[in-house]
Scaffold this active site. Structure first.
Site, PDB file in Angstrom:
ATOM      1  N   GLU A 176       4.920   7.329  -3.068  1.00  0.00           N
ATOM      2  CA  GLU A 176       3.982   6.403  -2.443  1.00  0.00           C
ATOM      3  C   GLU A 176       4.663   5.116  -1.964  1.00  0.00           C
ATOM      4  OE1 GLU A 176       0.762   6.307  -1.608  1.00  0.00           O
ATOM      5  OE2 GLU A 176       0.520   8.429  -2.053  1.00  0.00           O
ATOM      6  N   SER A 177       5.471   4.515  -2.824  1.00  0.00           N
ATOM      7  CA  SER A 177       5.968   3.160  -2.523  1.00  0.00           C
ATOM      8  C   SER A 177       7.438   2.944  -2.833  1.00  0.00           C
ATOM      9  CB  SER A 177       5.161   2.149  -3.340  1.00  0.00           C
ATOM     10  OG  SER A 177       5.409   2.335  -4.732  1.00  0.00           O
TER      11      SER A 177
END
Length: 395
Positions: free
Chosen positions: A67-68
């Protein structure tokens, strides 16, 4: 061995799509992968405790890598923020605060709790983790549409039938690939040393707003350590109007308590937004609002005293000040109704936040709070923001 599968099929790790995603990551995204795995080691213990408390599969601890890159300050083009890349609408659904002072999507603990609740809800709806994770990536509406078009609830068949977006069709293979790599980094010759940095902390309960820099100076703790533990804080001052739990380094409670009791507290009832006029000075504005120039500079992140006509300043309003004589527009509460009537707007070349707010007849502060961005945020063409729309006023 792969950790905590519970609901995941081990055979999926051997799929050709997962093998291809693994090769892509190692050949084309190795730097992203190494950085994400190093960051992951910082938060791993916290992730594990959170998934155990939530009763969810341990394998989900690897989701923030895809995700990040496991960065709490990460922000996507679409406006998703934090370790788990939560959109403002999801954040408000799970009671995360986003306003001028804080963006709790960046809070590692609170965002993890919110994301796991959301994932648990998605799994309860779809009944399998591939679809739940696909919905986490693309949104339930898009996955429901794909299911209706593909006439199956099998993610892998939906993928073959081409009813998923390109990003979502590779999201699950990439997730499995990252889990496989993260479980055996040495096998893939990855450098993931993180110098032993860990996300461990104690909590200092603050009753009033204060300068975080001054608190750190008095406690003898680097300001960077507080920034690391509290990435949700958007100002160098703690939020006014309520108690705030500040995360401090484990074992540093004594010096911080001593510093806290000796530091000047700022008694801020609320804040007003003031537009600077020609000839104004910070000193004159401070006197007009019954506050101090130093506090105005602290709240607005100003290093000097230079201000310009048209600039918007957030002014602290103390008890006995001008709170009843100025419009208080920066009081952010309950945005769920705004979220439900919002549109997604794609930034175009030449757009400014001021122009967008004026075009849609909304207050600048509402637009900023809804998207968790600051006055000085630079948005690039292609970025997306949410705009609360009143159908009677929209352009």
């Amino acid at each position: 061995t792969i950790c905590g599968l519970f609901g995941f099929e081990l055979d999926n790790f051997e799929r050709a799509e997962v093998q291809k995603a693994t090769r892509r990551l190692l050949e084309h995204e190795k730097r992203f992968l190494e950085r994400g795995l190093r960051n992951f080691l910082i938060y791993k213990d916290m992730f594990l405790k959170s998934v155990y408390r939530a009763g969810l599969p341990e394998i989900l601890i690897y989701l923030p890598i895809i995700e990040s890159g496991c960065s709490p300050r990460a922000r996507s083009r679409a406006g998703a923020v934090g370790l788990w890349q939560l959109m403002p609408s999801t954040a408000y659904d799970y009671h995360l605060r986003i306003d001028y002072w804080v963006d709790e999507r960046k809070d590692p603990v609170k965002s993890t709790e919110a994301a796991l609740k959301y994932l648990k809800r998605l799994f309860g709806y779809y009944g399998n983790w591939e679809l739940a994770l696909a919905a986490y990536n693309a949104g339930p509406a898009n996955i429901n549409r794909a299911i209706a078009m593909g006439k199956t609830r099998d993610y892998w068949i939906l993928r073959k039938r081409g009813v998923l977006s390109r990003e979502t069709s590779w999201y699950i293979p990439r997730f499995y690939a990252i889990v496989r790599i993260a479980e055996n980094p040495a096998e893939f010759d990855l450098n993931i040393e993180n110098a032993g940095k860990k996300f461990t902390f104690q909590v200092l309960e603050l009753e009033k707003s204060l300068s975080i820099r001054e608190l750190c100076r008095r406690a003898g703790i680097p300001y960077s350590e507080i920034r690391f533990l509290n990435p949700e804080l958007r100002r160098a001052i703690t939020p006014p109007g309520r108690r705030y739990n500040l995360k401090i380094p484990a074992g540093s409670l004594a010096p911080f308590l001593s510093a806290y009791h000796g530091i000047k507290k700022e008694y801020i009832e609320d804040v007003a937004v003031y537009t600077v006029r020609s000839g104004d000075t910070i000193g004159e504005i401070a006197e007009r609002f019954g506050t101090s120039p130093s506090l105005i500079k602290l709240i607005n992140g100003l290093r000097g005293s230079l201000i310009y006509a048209g600039q918007e300043l957030v002014i602290p309003v103390k008890e006995g000040g001008l709170i009843n004589k100025v419009p208080i527009r920066n009081n952010f509460r309950n945005y769920s109704s705004l979220i439900s009537s919002s549109i997604r707007y794609t930034i175009r070349r030449g757009d400014t936040l001021w122009d967008i707010a004026k075009r849609y007849r909304i207050e600048m502060e509402v637009l900023l709070a809804l998207n968790g961005i600051g006055y000085n945020e630079v948005l690039m063409p292609g970025n997306e923001i949410l705009i609360p729309v009143n159908p009677l006023l929209s352009p």
